[in-house]
Design an enzyme around this catalytic site. Structure first.
Site, PDB file in Angstrom:
ATOM      1  N   LYS A   9      52.539  16.604 122.830  1.00 10.59           N
ATOM      2  CA  LYS A   9      52.377  15.806 124.056  1.00 10.59           C
ATOM      3  C   LYS A   9      51.823  16.658 125.214  1.00 10.59           C
ATOM      4  CE  LYS A   9      56.039  12.483 122.797  1.00 10.59           C
ATOM      5  NZ  LYS A   9      57.269  11.791 123.261  1.00 10.59           N
ATOM      6  N   TYR A  49      52.723   2.995 121.879  1.00  8.57           N
ATOM      7  CA  TYR A  49      54.131   2.833 122.255  1.00  8.57           C
ATOM      8  C   TYR A  49      54.488   1.367 122.517  1.00  8.57           C
ATOM      9  CZ  TYR A  49      55.450   7.789 122.429  1.00  8.57           C
ATOM     10  OH  TYR A  49      55.776   9.089 122.109  1.00  8.57           O
ATOM     11  N   PHE A  57      61.232   2.488 131.142  1.00 11.85           N
ATOM     12  CA  PHE A  57      60.455   3.721 131.300  1.00 11.85           C
ATOM     13  C   PHE A  57      59.038   3.598 130.730  1.00 11.85           C
ATOM     14  CE2 PHE A  57      63.088   4.144 127.450  1.00 11.85           C
ATOM     15  CZ  PHE A  57      62.098   4.340 126.484  1.00 11.85           C
ATOM     16  N   ARG A  85      61.432  14.938 111.856  1.00 12.76           N
ATOM     17  CA  ARG A  85      62.385  14.445 112.863  1.00 12.76           C
ATOM     18  C   ARG A  85      63.474  15.494 113.101  1.00 12.76           C
ATOM     19  NH1 ARG A  85      61.117   9.934 115.913  1.00 12.76           N
ATOM     20  NH2 ARG A  85      63.350   9.522 116.142  1.00 12.76           N
ATOM     21  N   THR A  91      65.778  13.265 120.993  1.00 15.71           N
ATOM     22  CA  THR A  91      64.839  12.820 122.029  1.00 15.71           C
ATOM     23  C   THR A  91      65.087  13.547 123.350  1.00 15.71           C
ATOM     24  OG1 THR A  91      64.899  10.634 120.985  1.00 15.71           O
ATOM     25  CG2 THR A  91      63.930  10.763 123.183  1.00 15.71           C
ATOM     26  N   ARG A 102      62.188  20.514 120.426  1.00 18.26           N
ATOM     27  CA  ARG A 102      62.582  19.998 121.747  1.00 18.26           C
ATOM     28  C   ARG A 102      63.588  20.915 122.440  1.00 18.26           C
ATOM     29  NH1 ARG A 102      62.490  13.698 119.784  1.00 18.26           N
ATOM     30  NH2 ARG A 102      60.404  13.173 120.565  1.00 18.26           N
ATOM     31  N   ASN A 112      59.003  15.423 126.420  1.00 20.81           N
ATOM     32  CA  ASN A 112      59.754  16.075 125.343  1.00 20.81           C
ATOM     33  C   ASN A 112      58.870  16.649 124.225  1.00 20.81           C
ATOM     34  OD1 ASN A 112      59.059  13.688 124.163  1.00 20.81           O
ATOM     35  ND2 ASN A 112      61.141  12.984 123.771  1.00 20.81           N
ATOM     36  N   HIS A 115      55.977  13.996 119.386  1.00 21.42           N
ATOM     37  CA  HIS A 115      56.316  12.719 118.761  1.00 21.42           C
ATOM     38  C   HIS A 115      56.271  12.904 117.251  1.00 21.42           C
ATOM     39  CE1 HIS A 115      56.061   8.611 117.264  1.00 21.42           C
ATOM     40  NE2 HIS A 115      55.063   9.039 116.509  1.00 21.42           N
ATOM     41  N   GLU A 126      50.494   4.613 112.365  1.00 17.48           N
ATOM     42  CA  GLU A 126      50.124   5.619 113.374  1.00 17.48           C
ATOM     43  C   GLU A 126      49.002   6.529 112.871  1.00 17.48           C
ATOM     44  OE1 GLU A 126      54.630   5.626 115.322  1.00 17.48           O
ATOM     45  OE2 GLU A 126      53.900   7.447 114.336  1.00 17.48           O
TER      46      GLU A 126
HETATM   47  P1  GTP Z   1      58.943   9.682 119.815  1.00 14.43           P
HETATM   48  O1  GTP Z   1      58.782  10.524 118.608  1.00 14.43           O
HETATM   49  O2  GTP Z   1      58.049  10.090 120.965  1.00 14.43           O
HETATM   50  O3  GTP Z   1      58.825   8.203 119.493  1.00 14.43           O
HETATM   51  O4  GTP Z   1      60.424   9.988 120.335  1.00 14.43           O
HETATM   52  P2  GTP Z   1      61.800   9.445 119.780  1.00 14.43           P
HETATM   53  O5  GTP Z   1      61.589   8.597 118.559  1.00 14.43           O
HETATM   54  O6  GTP Z   1      62.730  10.602 119.683  1.00 14.43           O
HETATM   55  O7  GTP Z   1      62.281   8.541 120.976  1.00 14.43           O
HETATM   56  P3  GTP Z   1      62.008   6.982 121.261  1.00 14.43           P
HETATM   57  O8  GTP Z   1      61.103   6.399 120.229  1.00 14.43           O
HETATM   58  O9  GTP Z   1      63.322   6.332 121.515  1.00 14.43           O
HETATM   59  O10 GTP Z   1      61.238   7.048 122.665  1.00 14.43           O
HETATM   60  C1  GTP Z   1      59.848   7.283 122.689  1.00 14.43           C
HETATM   61  C2  GTP Z   1      59.531   8.201 123.823  1.00 14.43           C
HETATM   62  O11 GTP Z   1      59.790   7.559 125.049  1.00 14.43           O
HETATM   63  C3  GTP Z   1      60.357   9.489 123.887  1.00 14.43           C
HETATM   64  O12 GTP Z   1      59.888  10.508 123.065  1.00 14.43           O
HETATM   65  C4  GTP Z   1      60.211   9.867 125.340  1.00 14.43           C
HETATM   66  O13 GTP Z   1      58.966  10.527 125.572  1.00 14.43           O
HETATM   67  C5  GTP Z   1      60.178   8.509 126.028  1.00 14.43           C
HETATM   68  N1  GTP Z   1      61.505   8.173 126.530  1.00 14.43           N
HETATM   69  C6  GTP Z   1      62.596   7.785 125.820  1.00 14.43           C
HETATM   70  N2  GTP Z   1      63.644   7.568 126.635  1.00 14.43           N
HETATM   71  C7  GTP Z   1      63.186   7.809 127.896  1.00 14.43           C
HETATM   72  C8  GTP Z   1      63.781   7.750 129.187  1.00 14.43           C
HETATM   73  O14 GTP Z   1      64.951   7.438 129.351  1.00 14.43           O
HETATM   74  N3  GTP Z   1      62.967   8.076 130.252  1.00 14.43           N
HETATM   75  C9  GTP Z   1      61.659   8.413 130.098  1.00 14.43           C
HETATM   76  N4  GTP Z   1      60.913   8.728 131.179  1.00 14.43           N
HETATM   77  N5  GTP Z   1      61.079   8.484 128.900  1.00 14.43           N
HETATM   78  C10 GTP Z   1      61.819   8.182 127.821  1.00 14.43           C
HETATM   79 MG    MG Z   2      60.182   7.000 118.431  1.00 15.98          MG
END
Ligand code: GTP
Ligand code: MG
Length: 138
Positions: A9, A49, A57, A85, A91, A102, A112, A115, A126
């Site tokens: 990212k 997304y 968010f 993962r 996350t 992370r 973070n 992805h 994807e």
């Molecule tokens: P990805 O691999 O990026 O999909 O991450 P993830 O699967 O661990 O998390 P998730 O799919 O729940 O959320 C997708 C992305 O949204 C996260 O990686 C973060 O970049 C963002 N995100 C999630 N929660 C928050 C939040 O509370 N605030 C903000 N600003 N961003 C968030």
């Molecule tokens: Mg995710």
């Protein structure tokens, strides 16, 4: 062997961490079988997304994902989806295990660093969003 989709990212590319993150990926026995550095368009980030479009968010997430270059990748290995993962960590970096990407590099729950696909179905969709078949060389 399984394939997963990865994004390094903008918070990570901005700090010149692509190589450091790739080193963690390769140390986990995941093979980088496709990779390119691109700027996402707003439409691409919104599509990518889309499952989070109702979340509070979402706007912040899309703005962040288009704020700088990303590196999109296909990773191949044994149980690649689950393995990656695990290597990524939680996350929120505050909850991420020692040694995970992370924990090592993420700035916050939003910024973070990486992805990774969360299911075989997601990985397939994807990967197809960003790579043609002949761009992936296993
Ligand atoms: P990805 O691999 O990026 O999909 O991450 P993830 O699967 O661990 O998390 P998730 O799919 O729940 O959320 C997708 C992305 O949204 C996260 O990686 C973060 O970049 C963002 N995100 C999630 N929660 C928050 C939040 O509370 N605030 C903000 N600003 N961003 C968030
Ligand atoms: Mg995710």
């Amino acid at each position: 062997l399984e394939r997963t989709f990865s994004i390094i990212k903008p918070d990570a590319t901005e700090r010149n961490l692509t190589g450091a993150i790739n080193a963690v990926i390769e140390k986990a026995s995941l093979r980088i079988v496709a990779q390119k550095r691109i700027l996402l368009t707003r439409a691409q980030a919104e599509q990518f997304y889309a499952v989070h479009s109702a979340r509070p968010f979402f706007g912040e997430l899309v703005d962040f994902m288009i704020s700088g270059p990303v590196v999109v990748q296909v990773l191949e290995g044994e149980d690649a989806i689950a393995t990656y993962r695990e290597v990524m960590g939680a996350t929120n970096p505050e909850n991420a295990a020692e040694g995970t990407i992370r924990k090592l590099f993420a700035k916050s729950v939003g910024e973070n660093s990486v992805h990774g696909s969360d299911s075989p179905e997601a990985a397939q969709v994807e990967i197809a969003q960003f790579f043609a078949g002949n761009e992936i060389v296993g």
